[in-house]
Motif scaffolding. Structure first.
Motif, PDB file in Angstrom:
ATOM      1  N   ILE A 183      -3.635 -17.148 -19.125  1.00 18.51           N
ATOM      2  CA  ILE A 183      -4.298 -17.992 -19.865  1.00 18.51           C
ATOM      3  C   ILE A 183      -5.774 -17.999 -19.369  1.00 18.51           C
ATOM      4  CG2 ILE A 183      -4.911 -20.358 -20.514  1.00 18.51           C
ATOM      5  CD1 ILE A 183      -1.865 -20.957 -20.161  1.00 18.51           C
ATOM      6  N   ILE A 184      -6.016 -18.067 -17.978  1.00 18.38           N
ATOM      7  CA  ILE A 184      -7.468 -18.059 -17.568  1.00 18.38           C
ATOM      8  C   ILE A 184      -7.875 -16.835 -17.573  1.00 18.38           C
ATOM      9  CG2 ILE A 184      -8.605 -18.262 -15.556  1.00 18.38           C
ATOM     10  CD1 ILE A 184      -7.680 -20.912 -16.457  1.00 18.38           C
ATOM     11  N   THR A 185      -7.209 -15.593 -17.571  1.00 18.15           N
ATOM     12  CA  THR A 185      -8.129 -14.362 -17.848  1.00 18.15           C
ATOM     13  C   THR A 185      -8.157 -14.094 -19.329  1.00 18.15           C
ATOM     14  OG1 THR A 185      -6.370 -13.348 -16.274  1.00 18.15           O
ATOM     15  CG2 THR A 185      -7.159 -11.840 -17.855  1.00 18.15           C
ATOM     16  N   GLY A 186      -7.228 -14.782 -20.305  1.00 23.26           N
ATOM     17  CA  GLY A 186      -7.879 -14.899 -21.708  1.00 23.26           C
ATOM     18  C   GLY A 186      -9.129 -15.785 -21.908  1.00 23.26           C
ATOM     19  N   LEU A 187      -9.208 -16.836 -21.249  1.00 18.53           N
ATOM     20  CA  LEU A 187     -10.352 -17.666 -21.273  1.00 18.53           C
ATOM     21  C   LEU A 187     -11.589 -17.137 -20.832  1.00 18.53           C
ATOM     22  CD1 LEU A 187      -9.078 -20.997 -20.432  1.00 18.53           C
ATOM     23  CD2 LEU A 187      -9.589 -20.246 -22.557  1.00 18.53           C
ATOM     24  N   ARG A 188     -11.349 -16.137 -19.661  1.00 21.47           N
ATOM     25  CA  ARG A 188     -12.628 -15.178 -19.211  1.00 21.47           C
ATOM     26  C   ARG A 188     -12.951 -14.529 -20.263  1.00 21.47           C
ATOM     27  NH1 ARG A 188     -12.002 -11.628 -13.902  1.00 21.47           N
ATOM     28  NH2 ARG A 188     -14.060 -10.838 -13.813  1.00 21.47           N
ATOM     29  N   LEU A 189     -12.198 -13.606 -20.686  1.00 22.23           N
ATOM     30  CA  LEU A 189     -12.416 -12.744 -21.977  1.00 22.23           C
ATOM     31  C   LEU A 189     -12.837 -13.500 -22.979  1.00 22.23           C
ATOM     32  CD1 LEU A 189      -9.170 -10.562 -21.835  1.00 22.23           C
ATOM     33  CD2 LEU A 189     -11.549 -10.008 -20.775  1.00 22.23           C
ATOM     34  N   SER A 190     -12.652 -14.608 -23.366  1.00 23.92           N
ATOM     35  CA  SER A 190     -12.998 -15.345 -24.642  1.00 23.92           C
ATOM     36  C   SER A 190     -14.468 -15.706 -24.487  1.00 23.92           C
ATOM     37  CB  SER A 190     -12.252 -16.526 -25.134  1.00 23.92           C
ATOM     38  OG  SER A 190     -10.819 -16.039 -25.360  1.00 23.92           O
ATOM     39  N   ILE A 191     -14.878 -16.024 -23.146  1.00 24.36           N
ATOM     40  CA  ILE A 191     -16.165 -16.515 -22.936  1.00 24.36           C
ATOM     41  C   ILE A 191     -17.258 -15.465 -23.094  1.00 24.36           C
ATOM     42  CG2 ILE A 191     -16.269 -16.625 -20.391  1.00 24.36           C
ATOM     43  CD1 ILE A 191     -17.638 -19.536 -22.456  1.00 24.36           C
ATOM     44  N   GLY A 192     -16.589 -14.298 -22.727  1.00 26.23           N
ATOM     45  CA  GLY A 192     -17.714 -13.208 -22.753  1.00 26.23           C
ATOM     46  C   GLY A 192     -17.715 -12.798 -24.284  1.00 26.23           C
ATOM     47  N   VAL A 193     -16.759 -12.830 -24.840  1.00 28.33           N
ATOM     48  CA  VAL A 193     -16.992 -12.597 -26.461  1.00 28.33           C
ATOM     49  C   VAL A 193     -17.761 -13.749 -27.274  1.00 28.33           C
ATOM     50  CG1 VAL A 193     -15.815 -12.375 -28.543  1.00 28.33           C
ATOM     51  CG2 VAL A 193     -14.510 -11.179 -26.785  1.00 28.33           C
ATOM     52  N   ALA A 194     -17.500 -15.050 -26.634  1.00 26.74           N
ATOM     53  CA  ALA A 194     -18.667 -15.990 -27.356  1.00 26.74           C
ATOM     54  C   ALA A 194     -19.957 -15.733 -27.141  1.00 26.74           C
ATOM     55  CB  ALA A 194     -18.059 -17.253 -26.671  1.00 26.74           C
ATOM     56  N   TRP A 195     -20.337 -15.555 -25.553  1.00 23.90           N
ATOM     57  CA  TRP A 195     -21.551 -15.269 -25.270  1.00 23.90           C
ATOM     58  C   TRP A 195     -22.248 -13.922 -26.204  1.00 23.90           C
ATOM     59  CZ3 TRP A 195     -25.137 -18.209 -23.937  1.00 23.90           C
ATOM     60  CH2 TRP A 195     -26.558 -17.646 -23.411  1.00 23.90           C
ATOM     61  N   LEU A 196     -21.405 -12.955 -26.186  1.00 25.25           N
ATOM     62  CA  LEU A 196     -21.987 -11.681 -27.093  1.00 25.25           C
ATOM     63  C   LEU A 196     -22.095 -12.148 -28.424  1.00 25.25           C
ATOM     64  CD1 LEU A 196     -22.155  -8.606 -26.589  1.00 25.25           C
ATOM     65  CD2 LEU A 196     -19.855  -8.539 -27.376  1.00 25.25           C
ATOM     66  N   VAL A 197     -21.212 -13.040 -28.760  1.00 22.06           N
ATOM     67  CA  VAL A 197     -21.510 -13.083 -30.627  1.00 22.06           C
ATOM     68  C   VAL A 197     -22.500 -14.123 -30.762  1.00 22.06           C
ATOM     69  CG1 VAL A 197     -20.379 -14.525 -32.267  1.00 22.06           C
ATOM     70  CG2 VAL A 197     -19.082 -12.843 -30.978  1.00 22.06           C
ATOM     71  N   ILE A 198     -23.048 -15.000 -29.885  1.00 22.47           N
ATOM     72  CA  ILE A 198     -24.080 -15.933 -30.164  1.00 22.47           C
ATOM     73  C   ILE A 198     -25.368 -15.208 -30.555  1.00 22.47           C
ATOM     74  CG2 ILE A 198     -24.766 -16.066 -27.580  1.00 22.47           C
ATOM     75  CD1 ILE A 198     -24.544 -18.959 -30.275  1.00 22.47           C
TER      76      ILE A 198
END
Length: 285
Positions: free
Chosen positions: A213-228
């Motif tokens: 789950i934490i690995t997924g959250l780590r990838l997700s925050i990277g995607v979120a920062w990319l999308v902003i």
């Protein structure tokens, strides 16, 4: 008496030996840190050198590192000024983007983790919902923006929506994988002890799946920062993405590159934070 003195001397010698081992360990850690820092500085110097050469080759079309760092210093020297809606400091721009990122990221996590648990634990749900995930996952963030505008009638909320919809997939997929990979022995032990569903979830399923789950959250925050950045370029108003677009319209490549450096540093810090959390919850068998 002699025996007692001998035991005392032996104990003292052991303590000093242990202290020596601890000192050696600390020294080795410091040397390893210094080597890593030296390689990082060397890599940055090579990058800046290539940047300088390219700026010379393009005859000033690309600003030099010196000119860019001078502008960057001006930006970070007074980051929180506010002279009106179209003239705000880089700190306010960055803060607005971070709030949007974590709003969309948190909403995505609230949906992705329960959905991932459900898909990973139930073959029926996996067969029914996983194809939908695979269809929606590759859709570009910008394609969701018009839908967000129609649904929320606000550019700022539409930006949060596209962060939400694009950042939830890595967490969902990694959570489902972690749940599905739970060994049968764990399930059998839970059955043998008569665990209720809630106890099975909190004592067996979640602890085992937490590193995934934490690995997924780590990838997700990277995607979120990319999308902003892309989202704020479309939405306008305030934010680091709007700052990049506004600087380009003002023909200030120095500000554009400065913003890129800031975006990269913040992204690196976010990744380091989640990497630290990931190491704390990961266990070795």
């Amino acid at each position: 008496m002699r025996k007692a003195i001998a035991i005392t001397l032996s104990s003292t010698r052991d303590r000093f030996a242990g202290g020596g081992d601890a000192g050696t360990f600390i020294l080795q850690k410091l040397i390893a840190f210094a080597k890593g820092l030296l390689f990082n500085i060397l890599g940055v110097c090579i990058l800046v050198g290539i940047w300088y050469i390219v700026s010379l080759v393009t005859k000033g079309a690309l600003p030099t590192p010196v000119a860019t760092f001078a502008v960057l210093w001006e930006l970070i020297k007074d980051p929180f000024y506010d002279y009106g809606p179209n003239d705000k400091g880089i700190g306010l721009q960055l803060g607005s983007s971070i709030v949007r990122v974590f709003s969309g990221f948190a909403l995505g996590a609230l949906v992705a983790i329960p959905a991932g648990l459900l898909i990973g634990a139930s073959n029926f749900c996996k067969k029914m919902f996983y194809p939908i995930v695979q269809v929606l996952k590759p859709v570009s963030p910008l394609a969701w923006f018009p839908i967000g505008l129609v649904a929320f009638e606000s550019a700022s909320k539409a930006t949060i929506f596209i962060i939400f919809i694009t950042s939830l997939w890595p967490t969902l997929i990694n959570t489902a994988f972690g749940v599905a990979s739970l060994p049968d022995d764990h399930k059998n032990v839970a059955k043998a002890f008569g665990f209720s569903r809630w106890k099975y979830l909190t004592k067996v399923l979640l602890p085992y799946s937490l590193p995934h789950i934490i690995t997924g959250l780590r990838l997700s925050i990277g995607v979120a920062w990319l999308v902003i950045v892309a989202g704020e370029m479309l939405s306008g108003g305030i934010g680091i993405g709007f700052f990049v677009w506004d600087s380009w319209n003002a023909l200030s490549l120095e500000k554009v590159i400065s913003a890129i450096l800031i975006i990269g540093i913040v992204g690196l810090l976010l990744d380091k934070v989640f990497s630290w959390i990931e190491k704390r919850v990961t266990y070795s068998v």
